[in-house]
Design a protein around this motif. Structure first.
Motif, mmCIF file in Angstrom:
data_model
loop_
_atom_site.group_PDB
_atom_site.id
_atom_site.type_symbol
_atom_site.label_atom_id
_atom_site.label_comp_id
_atom_site.label_asym_id
_atom_site.label_seq_id
_atom_site.Cartn_x
_atom_site.Cartn_y
_atom_site.Cartn_z
ATOM 1 N N THR A 77 -23.983 -65.935 30.616
ATOM 2 C CA THR A 77 -24.671 -66.347 29.251
ATOM 3 C C THR A 77 -25.744 -67.467 29.278
ATOM 4 O OG1 THR A 77 -22.611 -65.676 28.326
ATOM 5 C CG2 THR A 77 -23.949 -67.015 27.027
ATOM 6 N N THR A 78 -26.734 -67.239 28.379
ATOM 7 C CA THR A 78 -27.684 -68.265 28.098
ATOM 8 C C THR A 78 -27.678 -68.778 26.787
ATOM 9 O OG1 THR A 78 -30.095 -69.028 28.369
ATOM 10 C CG2 THR A 78 -29.641 -66.509 28.019
ATOM 11 N N TYR A 79 -28.065 -70.010 26.608
ATOM 12 C CA TYR A 79 -27.911 -70.630 25.152
ATOM 13 C C TYR A 79 -29.098 -71.070 24.776
ATOM 14 C CZ TYR A 79 -22.843 -70.151 25.958
ATOM 15 O OH TYR A 79 -21.856 -69.749 26.371
ATOM 16 N N LEU A 80 -29.467 -71.036 23.592
ATOM 17 C CA LEU A 80 -30.889 -71.854 22.994
ATOM 18 C C LEU A 80 -30.510 -72.582 21.822
ATOM 19 C CD1 LEU A 80 -33.763 -72.110 23.523
ATOM 20 C CD2 LEU A 80 -34.277 -70.490 21.858
ATOM 21 N N GLN A 81 -30.443 -73.971 21.951
ATOM 22 C CA GLN A 81 -30.033 -74.896 21.010
ATOM 23 C C GLN A 81 -31.330 -75.439 20.404
ATOM 24 O OE1 GLN A 81 -26.890 -76.158 20.015
ATOM 25 N NE2 GLN A 81 -28.138 -76.974 18.184
ATOM 26 N N MET A 82 -31.540 -75.248 19.136
ATOM 27 C CA MET A 82 -32.580 -75.165 18.392
ATOM 28 C C MET A 82 -32.508 -76.320 17.108
ATOM 29 S SD MET A 82 -34.249 -71.166 18.065
ATOM 30 C CE MET A 82 -32.639 -70.911 16.938
ATOM 31 N N SER A 83 -32.981 -77.495 17.258
ATOM 32 C CA SER A 83 -33.184 -78.304 16.459
ATOM 33 C C SER A 83 -34.378 -78.606 15.563
ATOM 34 C CB SER A 83 -32.443 -79.809 16.795
ATOM 35 O OG SER A 83 -31.185 -79.498 17.621
ATOM 36 N N SER A 84 -34.363 -79.520 14.663
ATOM 37 C CA SER A 84 -35.402 -79.782 13.952
ATOM 38 C C SER A 84 -36.243 -78.429 13.303
ATOM 39 C CB SER A 84 -36.182 -80.837 14.414
ATOM 40 O OG SER A 84 -35.497 -82.146 14.549
ATOM 41 N N LEU A 85 -35.443 -77.632 12.950
ATOM 42 C CA LEU A 85 -36.451 -76.235 12.866
ATOM 43 C C LEU A 85 -37.380 -76.450 11.854
ATOM 44 C CD1 LEU A 85 -33.346 -73.869 13.161
ATOM 45 C CD2 LEU A 85 -35.392 -73.950 14.633
ATOM 46 N N LYS A 86 -38.350 -75.680 11.958
ATOM 47 C CA LYS A 86 -39.552 -75.623 11.135
ATOM 48 C C LYS A 86 -39.810 -74.263 10.752
ATOM 49 C CE LYS A 86 -42.065 -79.047 14.075
ATOM 50 N NZ LYS A 86 -43.064 -79.509 14.901
ATOM 51 N N PRO A 87 -40.467 -73.975 9.510
ATOM 52 C CA PRO A 87 -40.858 -72.737 9.034
ATOM 53 C C PRO A 87 -41.547 -71.832 10.122
ATOM 54 C CG PRO A 87 -41.240 -74.344 7.075
ATOM 55 C CD PRO A 87 -40.885 -75.238 8.766
ATOM 56 N N GLU A 88 -42.506 -72.433 10.973
ATOM 57 C CA GLU A 88 -43.120 -71.862 11.847
ATOM 58 C C GLU A 88 -42.431 -70.975 13.211
ATOM 59 O OE1 GLU A 88 -43.905 -74.765 10.469
ATOM 60 O OE2 GLU A 88 -44.617 -76.086 11.985
ATOM 61 N N ASP A 89 -40.952 -71.624 13.221
ATOM 62 C CA ASP A 89 -40.065 -71.275 14.034
ATOM 63 C C ASP A 89 -39.590 -69.583 13.663
ATOM 64 O OD1 ASP A 89 -39.063 -74.493 14.427
ATOM 65 O OD2 ASP A 89 -40.389 -73.382 15.756
ATOM 66 N N THR A 90 -39.909 -69.494 12.548
ATOM 67 C CA THR A 90 -39.396 -68.084 11.757
ATOM 68 C C THR A 90 -39.867 -67.038 12.877
ATOM 69 O OG1 THR A 90 -39.164 -68.892 9.574
ATOM 70 C CG2 THR A 90 -39.192 -66.392 10.224
ATOM 71 N N ALA A 91 -39.035 -66.315 13.458
ATOM 72 C CA ALA A 91 -39.487 -65.206 14.351
ATOM 73 C C ALA A 91 -38.084 -64.261 14.638
ATOM 74 C CB ALA A 91 -39.888 -65.939 15.376
ATOM 75 N N VAL A 92 -38.411 -63.179 15.435
ATOM 76 C CA VAL A 92 -37.105 -62.740 15.877
ATOM 77 C C VAL A 92 -37.089 -63.193 17.317
ATOM 78 C CG1 VAL A 92 -36.268 -60.390 16.880
ATOM 79 C CG2 VAL A 92 -37.371 -60.379 14.658
ATOM 80 N N TYR A 93 -35.991 -63.529 17.810
ATOM 81 C CA TYR A 93 -35.842 -64.204 19.033
ATOM 82 C C TYR A 93 -35.242 -63.128 19.987
ATOM 83 C CZ TYR A 93 -37.233 -68.861 17.562
ATOM 84 O OH TYR A 93 -37.964 -69.713 16.956
ATOM 85 N N TYR A 94 -35.971 -63.090 21.375
ATOM 86 C CA TYR A 94 -35.376 -62.041 22.289
ATOM 87 C C TYR A 94 -34.946 -62.657 23.421
ATOM 88 C CZ TYR A 94 -37.940 -58.557 19.543
ATOM 89 O OH TYR A 94 -38.103 -57.667 18.249
ATOM 90 N N CYS A 95 -33.816 -62.398 24.029
ATOM 91 C CA CYS A 95 -33.309 -62.762 25.234
ATOM 92 C C CYS A 95 -34.064 -61.939 26.528
ATOM 93 C CB CYS A 95 -32.037 -62.756 25.394
ATOM 94 S SG CYS A 95 -31.070 -63.385 26.927
ATOM 95 N N SER A 96 -34.221 -62.438 27.658
ATOM 96 C CA SER A 96 -34.760 -61.535 28.752
ATOM 97 C C SER A 96 -34.249 -62.323 29.783
ATOM 98 C CB SER A 96 -36.089 -61.751 28.853
ATOM 99 O OG SER A 96 -36.591 -61.038 29.917
ATOM 100 N N ALA A 97 -33.932 -61.437 30.763
ATOM 101 C CA ALA A 97 -33.219 -61.861 32.214
ATOM 102 C C ALA A 97 -33.469 -61.076 33.317
ATOM 103 C CB ALA A 97 -31.820 -61.805 32.029
ATOM 104 N N SER A 98 -33.952 -61.695 34.585
ATOM 105 C CA SER A 98 -34.163 -61.036 35.777
ATOM 106 C C SER A 98 -32.795 -60.632 36.402
ATOM 107 C CB SER A 98 -35.187 -61.918 36.587
ATOM 108 O OG SER A 98 -35.374 -60.976 37.790
ATOM 109 N N ILE A 99 -32.359 -59.472 36.521
ATOM 110 C CA ILE A 99 -31.100 -59.227 36.935
ATOM 111 C C ILE A 99 -31.258 -58.306 38.148
ATOM 112 C CG2 ILE A 99 -28.870 -58.236 36.474
ATOM 113 C CD1 ILE A 99 -29.466 -59.044 33.691
ATOM 114 N N LYS A 100 -30.382 -58.618 39.333
ATOM 115 C CA LYS A 100 -30.283 -58.058 40.256
ATOM 116 C C LYS A 100 -29.015 -57.077 40.154
ATOM 117 C CE LYS A 100 -30.308 -58.454 45.397
ATOM 118 N NZ LYS A 100 -30.340 -59.615 46.532
ATOM 119 N N THR A 101 -29.318 -55.786 40.318
ATOM 120 C CA THR A 101 -28.145 -54.751 40.172
ATOM 121 C C THR A 101 -27.870 -53.994 41.566
ATOM 122 O OG1 THR A 101 -29.513 -53.027 39.473
ATOM 123 C CG2 THR A 101 -28.551 -54.328 37.784
#
Length: 120
Positions: A77-101
């Motif tokens: 699992t990865t986490y993104l702790q976001m503080s002091s948020l601004k209106p310009e941070d408004t977006a859809v946030y996507y997670c991405s990972a390079s995974i060896k299968t």
């Protein structure tokens, strides 16, 4: 089959905080980098933060000092702790990972996205 599932998006006021989570599941041999991207309406998707397998991090200039990326290797699992948020941070946030299968199989996977809205 590999899945990335994000959670934690919400509506928050300017100056508030949120923590996004992204959990990887499926037939995973190992995970290389994990990262967060975002896409605001009418704009291109942009890198927010990335963390390597070794724990090195990199951030977009616009979020440095406000956002922190981390990962729990055992929980995949990865986490993104976001503080002091601004209106310009408004977006859809996507997670991405390079995974060896497999022995010689590595692909980049994406989550479905989670909406973050910062009200002024």
């Amino acid at each position: 089959q590999v899945q990335l599932v994000e959670s934690g998006g919400d509506l928050v006021q300017t100056g508030g905080s949120l923590r996004l989570s992204c959990a990887a599941s499926g037939s995973i041999f190992s995970i290389n980098f994990m990262g967060w991207y975002r896409q605001a309406p009418g704009k291109q998707r942009e890198l927010v933060a990335i963390i390597t397998k070794g724990g090195m991090t990199n951030y977009a200039d616009s979020v440095k000092g406000r956002f922190t990326i981390s990962r729990d290797y055992a929980k995949k699992t990865t986490y993104l702790q976001m503080s002091s948020l601004k209106p310009e941070d408004t977006a859809v946030y996507y997670c991405s990972a390079s995974i060896k299968t497999g022995t010689d199989v590595t692909d980049v996977y994406w989550g479905q996205g989670t909406q973050v809205t910062v009200s002024s």
